[in-house]
Design an enzyme around this catalytic site. Structure first.
Site, mmCIF file in Angstrom:
data_model
loop_
_atom_site.group_PDB
_atom_site.id
_atom_site.type_symbol
_atom_site.label_atom_id
_atom_site.label_comp_id
_atom_site.label_asym_id
_atom_site.label_seq_id
_atom_site.Cartn_x
_atom_site.Cartn_y
_atom_site.Cartn_z
ATOM 1 N N ASN A 196 -32.969 -5.790 6.071
ATOM 2 C CA ASN A 196 -33.004 -7.197 6.506
ATOM 3 C C ASN A 196 -31.686 -7.726 7.075
ATOM 4 O OD1 ASN A 196 -31.798 -7.289 3.999
ATOM 5 N ND2 ASN A 196 -32.869 -9.127 3.338
ATOM 6 N N GLU A 237 -27.503 -4.740 -5.623
ATOM 7 C CA GLU A 237 -28.015 -6.068 -5.295
ATOM 8 C C GLU A 237 -29.488 -5.899 -4.987
ATOM 9 O OE1 GLU A 237 -29.061 -9.165 -2.417
ATOM 10 O OE2 GLU A 237 -27.272 -8.208 -1.584
ATOM 11 N N ARG A 295 -35.606 -12.393 2.827
ATOM 12 C CA ARG A 295 -34.224 -12.435 2.308
ATOM 13 C C ARG A 295 -34.299 -12.336 0.803
ATOM 14 N NH1 ARG A 295 -33.024 -17.647 2.712
ATOM 15 N NH2 ARG A 295 -30.842 -17.331 2.180
ATOM 16 N N CYS A 296 -33.387 -11.542 0.231
ATOM 17 C CA CYS A 296 -33.423 -11.430 -1.234
ATOM 18 C C CYS A 296 -33.201 -12.795 -1.862
ATOM 19 C CB CYS A 296 -32.393 -10.417 -1.714
ATOM 20 S SG CYS A 296 -30.739 -10.838 -1.202
ATOM 21 N N GLU A 326 -42.206 -10.825 -6.210
ATOM 22 C CA GLU A 326 -41.470 -11.182 -4.994
ATOM 23 C C GLU A 326 -42.286 -10.769 -3.778
ATOM 24 O OE1 GLU A 326 -38.056 -8.589 -4.274
ATOM 25 O OE2 GLU A 326 -36.996 -10.296 -3.400
HETATM 26 O O1 G3H Z 1 -31.276 -10.257 1.440
HETATM 27 C C1 G3H Z 1 -30.263 -10.390 0.767
HETATM 28 C C2 G3H Z 1 -29.052 -11.015 1.335
HETATM 29 O O2 G3H Z 1 -27.922 -10.719 0.557
HETATM 30 C C3 G3H Z 1 -29.235 -12.508 1.487
HETATM 31 O O3 G3H Z 1 -28.225 -13.035 2.254
HETATM 32 O O4 G3H Z 1 -28.476 -15.421 1.586
HETATM 33 O O5 G3H Z 1 -27.130 -14.784 3.574
HETATM 34 O O6 G3H Z 1 -29.623 -14.592 3.611
HETATM 35 P P1 G3H Z 1 -28.373 -14.534 2.790
#
Ligand code: G3H
Length: 477
Positions: free
Chosen positions: A156, A252, A285-286, A379
């Site tokens: 992503n 993560e 996005r996580c 999720e």
């Molecule tokens: O998808 C995981 C990312 O670390 C999220 O980053 O909050 O900038 O979209 P973000």
């Protein structure tokens, strides 16, 4: 004719000896857009051996010398931002403008990493600070590299989440083995082409594209890897933590970030933050907002305002910068659809959405979601937002904490004392008060608790996690 990209092994762009390639599919063009090399285990062995040799020389360079390579890398990325952003757009279906922002954010992250490393310093300790100690004993504490860092990035943010591992690893004096996500490999190759242009010492970094089944576990279990930084799904993270032994690991992983909306929330702020938090890049996005826990007194208003905003979202192609874009693959879309179907079968109220064209899922809002529904806990990584109505802050906290995940949470209340009291009871790495859940600014610590991760990222913490203390004790006469 489609391009077959080379692997970057020991400082050379080359074909794998496997003679095999992997086809890269575009999620919205719905066709193959290029091929990457299927690297072999022997090539991995050789890259790691060479990385160890290169690392020894690299660690001897001054911090400023290492920093100069990275500053040049940042410049090269900006120069090629159009080309790299096009690759990101085509390969993972991210809106072109967001893809460009990702490249610029990455250059900023690299430059900040250089500055942070230049400004970090060790300490000296006096022996007489402990009973029986002596002023003649002086401890010097410096940071030393770990060796070869394995950086595994997700689809992503194929550029940003790769650089946020590679840059601190290099500044800390390590060599790097970089394994991009399969969908994300072309973007990864292009960002490493930019790094290669800086004249980076040969062999210090190798990029291994390939089949997870052939080199995934092989890399992770490799004796020559001294640290792993992984971003991706929780199941893979858990597997990885079982495969490794006695090496530092930063993970993560997934999230189920809740937005807790209290009865005194500023609704304008709550609505705009939830919209942006939940739906940008189709929720892939996580840190996306993945459930809303709203006080029943304001639930009708919130749901009706979210419906209005959702129906205004642009749906379509990343080439037109639509907010809602096709999901990364059909399997992911099937998964999201399964969660919607389960909720509706269990009597959730469909407010809007539940429409699908192949892997394009329209933004979907579900109200009256209850704890027996999968969407309350799982999720989706897609544009579906469940609303759970609660009677009190206590109930919101209880449901927030029942999740296996603990990445971030948002709290919306105009009473800062109340918001802070709630924030301190929510089990999450970061709690945002009156704002959307998000990783940035990139110098803030970034971490997940429970199934959301292990260890801490963010620029400063990433440098720390990719280096160790080296203690030298002077015993003076
Ligand atoms: O998808 C995981 C990312 O670390 C999220 O980053 O909050 O900038 O979209 P973000």
């Amino acid at each position: 004719e489609l391009t077959t990209y080379m692997a970057y092994l020991e400082g050379e762009w080359k074909k794998s000896s496997s003679g095999e390639t992997i086809a890269i599919q575009s999620p919205y063009l719905r066709k193959t857009i290029g091929y990457v090399q299927a690297v072999t285990q022997d090539e991995v062995d050789s890259a790691i051996t060479t990385a160890h040799k290169a690392q020894k020389e690299w660690a001897k360079l001054s911090l400023s010398e290492r920093g100069a390579y990275l500053e040049n890398w940042a410049d090269e990325l900006v120069k090629s931002s159009e080309d790299i952003a096009t690759a990101v757009m085509q390969e993972v279906g991210k809106g072109f403008k967001d893809a460009q922002k990702e490249v610029v954010r990455t250059a900023d992250l690299i430059r900040y990493t250089v500055q942070e490393a230049l400004h970090m310093h060790g300490e000296s300790l006096k022996g007489d600070g402990f009973p029986g100690g002596d002023q003649k004993k002086i401890g010097i504490v410096e940071r030393a590299p770990l060796g070869v860092v394995l950086a595994i990035a997700p689809f992503n943010y194929p550029v940003n989440l790769a650089a946020s591992k590679i840059a601190p690893a290099l500044m800390a004096g390590n060599a790097v083995l970089f394994k991009p996500a399969t969908q994300g490999s072309i973007s990864g190759i292009k960002m490493i082409e930019a790094l290669d242009k800086t004249g980076l010492p040969k062999g210090l970094l190798s990029l291994t594209t390939g089949r997870g089944s052939v080199i995934g576990d092989y890399l992770v279990e490799h004796k020559g890897i001294n640290m792993i930084s992984f971003t991706g799904g929780s199941a893979t993270g858990r597997h990885l933590s079982k495969q490794t032994a006695m090496i530092p690991l930063v993970l993560e992983l997934g999230g189920k970030d809740p937005a807790l909306v209290s009865d005194d929330a500023d609704m304008d702020v709550a609505v705009s933050s939830i919209m942006n938090g939940a739906f940008s890049y189709s929720g892939q996005r996580c840190t996306a907002i993945k459930r809303v826990l709203v006080n029943e007194k304001v639930a009708d208003e919130l749901v009706s305002r979210l419906k209005t905003e959702i129906e205004k979202l642009t749906v379509g192609s990343p080439e037109n910068n639509s907010t809602i874009v096709p999901l990364i693959d059909d399997k992911s879309a099937d998964f999201v659809q399964g969660l919607i179907d389960d909720a509706l079968a269990k009597n959730a109220t469909l407010i809007t959405g539940n429409k699908r064209k192949e892997n394009l899922i329209y933004p979907t809002l579900l109200d009256h979601v209850t704890e027996d529904m999968d969407i309350a806990w799982i999720e989706p990584f897609g544009p579906v937002l469940p609303v759970i109505r609660v009677k009190s802050d206590e109930e919101a906290i209880e449901i927030a904490n029942k999740s296996e995940f603990g990445l971030q949470a948002s709290i919306f209340s105009q009473d800062i004392d109340r918001a802070l009291a709630v924030a301190r009871q929510v089990e999450a790495g970061t709690v945002q008060i009156n704002g959307r859940t998000e990783r940035g600014p990139d110098h803030f610590p970034f971490l997940g608790v429970k199934a959301s991760g292990m260890g801490v990222q963010g620029i400063h913490n990433s440098i720390l996690s990719m280096s160790r203390e080296r203690v030298t004790v002077l015993n003076l006469k």
